[in-house]
Design a protein around this motif. Structure first.
Motif, short mmCIF file in Angstrom:
data_model
loop_
_atom_site.label_atom_id
_atom_site.label_comp_id
_atom_site.label_asym_id
_atom_site.label_seq_id
_atom_site.Cartn_x
_atom_site.Cartn_y
_atom_site.Cartn_z
N ILE A 149 0.84 -1.20 0.00
CA ILE A 149 0.00 0.00 0.00
C ILE A 149 0.87 1.25 0.00
N SER A 150 1.94 1.24 0.77
CA SER A 150 2.86 2.39 0.80
C SER A 150 3.43 2.66 -0.59
N LYS A 151 3.76 1.60 -1.31
CA LYS A 151 4.30 1.78 -2.66
C LYS A 151 3.27 2.38 -3.59
N LEU A 152 2.01 1.93 -3.48
CA LEU A 152 0.94 2.50 -4.30
C LEU A 152 0.79 3.99 -4.03
N VAL A 153 0.78 4.36 -2.76
CA VAL A 153 0.61 5.76 -2.38
C VAL A 153 1.79 6.60 -2.84
N GLU A 154 3.01 6.16 -2.56
CA GLU A 154 4.19 6.93 -2.91
C GLU A 154 4.36 7.08 -4.41
N ARG A 155 3.99 6.04 -5.14
CA ARG A 155 4.09 6.11 -6.60
C ARG A 155 3.14 7.16 -7.17
N ALA A 156 1.91 7.18 -6.66
CA ALA A 156 0.93 8.16 -7.14
C ALA A 156 1.29 9.58 -6.71
N LYS A 157 1.90 9.73 -5.54
CA LYS A 157 2.36 11.06 -5.11
C LYS A 157 3.54 11.52 -5.96
N ASP B 219 4.14 10.89 -8.98
CA ASP B 219 3.66 11.26 -10.31
C ASP B 219 2.73 12.47 -10.29
N GLY B 220 2.51 13.05 -9.10
CA GLY B 220 1.73 14.27 -9.01
C GLY B 220 0.23 14.08 -8.98
N TYR B 221 -0.23 12.86 -8.73
CA TYR B 221 -1.68 12.60 -8.71
C TYR B 221 -2.28 12.78 -7.33
N LEU B 222 -1.53 12.41 -6.31
CA LEU B 222 -2.04 12.44 -4.94
C LEU B 222 -1.49 13.65 -4.20
N ARG B 223 -2.35 14.29 -3.40
CA ARG B 223 -1.87 15.42 -2.61
C ARG B 223 -0.82 14.93 -1.62
N PRO B 224 0.17 15.74 -1.31
CA PRO B 224 1.33 15.27 -0.53
C PRO B 224 0.99 14.79 0.87
N GLU B 225 -0.15 15.24 1.45
CA GLU B 225 -0.48 14.83 2.81
C GLU B 225 -1.06 13.42 2.91
N VAL B 226 -1.45 12.84 1.76
CA VAL B 226 -2.05 11.51 1.79
C VAL B 226 -1.01 10.49 2.24
N SER B 227 -1.44 9.59 3.10
CA SER B 227 -0.54 8.58 3.68
C SER B 227 -1.14 7.19 3.49
N SER B 228 -0.28 6.20 3.50
CA SER B 228 -0.77 4.82 3.45
C SER B 228 -1.66 4.50 4.65
N THR B 229 -1.45 5.22 5.76
CA THR B 229 -2.28 4.96 6.95
C THR B 229 -3.71 5.48 6.76
N ASP B 230 -3.95 6.26 5.71
CA ASP B 230 -5.33 6.69 5.43
C ASP B 230 -6.18 5.55 4.88
N MET B 231 -5.55 4.55 4.29
CA MET B 231 -6.31 3.51 3.58
C MET B 231 -7.21 2.68 4.51
N PRO B 232 -6.71 2.19 5.66
CA PRO B 232 -7.63 1.46 6.54
C PRO B 232 -8.81 2.31 7.00
N LEU B 233 -8.57 3.62 7.22
CA LEU B 233 -9.66 4.49 7.65
C LEU B 233 -10.69 4.66 6.54
N CYS B 234 -10.23 4.69 5.29
CA CYS B 234 -11.17 4.74 4.16
C CYS B 234 -12.05 3.49 4.16
N GLY B 235 -11.41 2.34 4.40
CA GLY B 235 -12.19 1.09 4.46
C GLY B 235 -13.20 1.09 5.59
N LEU B 236 -12.80 1.59 6.74
CA LEU B 236 -13.72 1.67 7.88
C LEU B 236 -14.88 2.62 7.60
N MET B 237 -14.58 3.76 6.95
CA MET B 237 -15.65 4.73 6.67
C MET B 237 -16.70 4.16 5.73
#
Length: 221
Positions: free
Chosen positions: A134-142, A144-162
């Motif tokens: 998951i960290s690799k997915l997030v860092e790769r997208a950041k 390449d300029g797609y993801l805002r810099p504050e997004v973290s791999s630790t956001d992903m479980p919270l997205c699933g919970l929401m």
């Protein structure tokens, strides 16, 4: 019987088939009921004798561990497939959609993957498999300029919970409502010119693990 005996081999194959049937039956029950299902109910759903289930999984905790590892394998497979995408945003977004579909529609997986109330050490083992991908997915997208810099791999479980919370709250009224909120989440994570920084930082890995230690699903109460 010797180890090469065809009868012994057949018994082993039967035992493994029964094990897979039990895990599948348990996961099917846990989709809607979470981790409240009993071993007797699992045996009935699998069309197996109760004794067969108890021989393979003498306690619910042992069965939960098998379900957890099965679920983690699914998530790892999704993350690996997402990393194969040439476009890092498409890969990231596809993973978020796929992960959220699992966690929104499978209550048991959600309860067992995001909490250490069950399976304790197995959760740690699962994290070591899933978190680097998951960290690799997030860092790769950041990168390449797609993801805002504050997004973290630790956001992903919270997205699933929401998205899981949306399903629990409104599933009987609108079973697909969680999709609306995945779209909103992804739009909020995209990097755009002159964006204001998000008001609160993501959890660190240590903070996320602490939250997982402390959170107990309702069906564990």
């Amino acid at each position: 019987m010797t180890a090469a005996d065809p009868e012994a081999s057949g018994l082993r194959k039967d035992a493994e088939r029964n094990r897979r049937r039990i895990i599948q039956a348990a996961r099917e029950l846990c989709v809607t009921r979470g981790l409240e299902a009993t071993l007797n109910e699992v045996a009935h759903h699998a069309n197996l004798g109760v004794g067969t289930v108890y021989r393979r999984f003498p306690t619910k905790e042992a069965l939960f561990e098998a379900i957890f590892l099965d679920g983690i394998d699914q998530l790892v497979t999704l993350a690996e497939a997402a990393l194969e995408a040439e476009d890092s945003w498409e890969g990231f977004a596809w993973f978020v959609w796929s992960m959220c579909e699992l966690t929104a529609t499978d209550r048991g997986l959600r309860e067992i993957a995001f909490s250490k109330a069950y399976c304790g050490g197995r959760v740690d083992l699962g994290r070591t498999q899933l978190e680097p991908r998951i960290s690799k997915l997030v860092e790769r997208a950041k990168r390449d300029g797609y993801l805002r810099p504050e997004v973290s791999s630790t956001d992903m479980p919270l997205c699933g919970l929401m998205t899981g919370a949306v399903s629990e709250y409104s599933g009987d009224v609108s079973a697909d409502l969680w999709r609306r909120y995945v779209s909103i989440l992804l739009e909020g994570m995209r990097c755009r010119p002159a964006q204001e920084r998000l008001a609160v930082d993501a959890l660190t890995q240590v903070e996320l693990h602490t939250a997982m230690d402390q959170w107990s699903p309702a069906s564990n109460g």
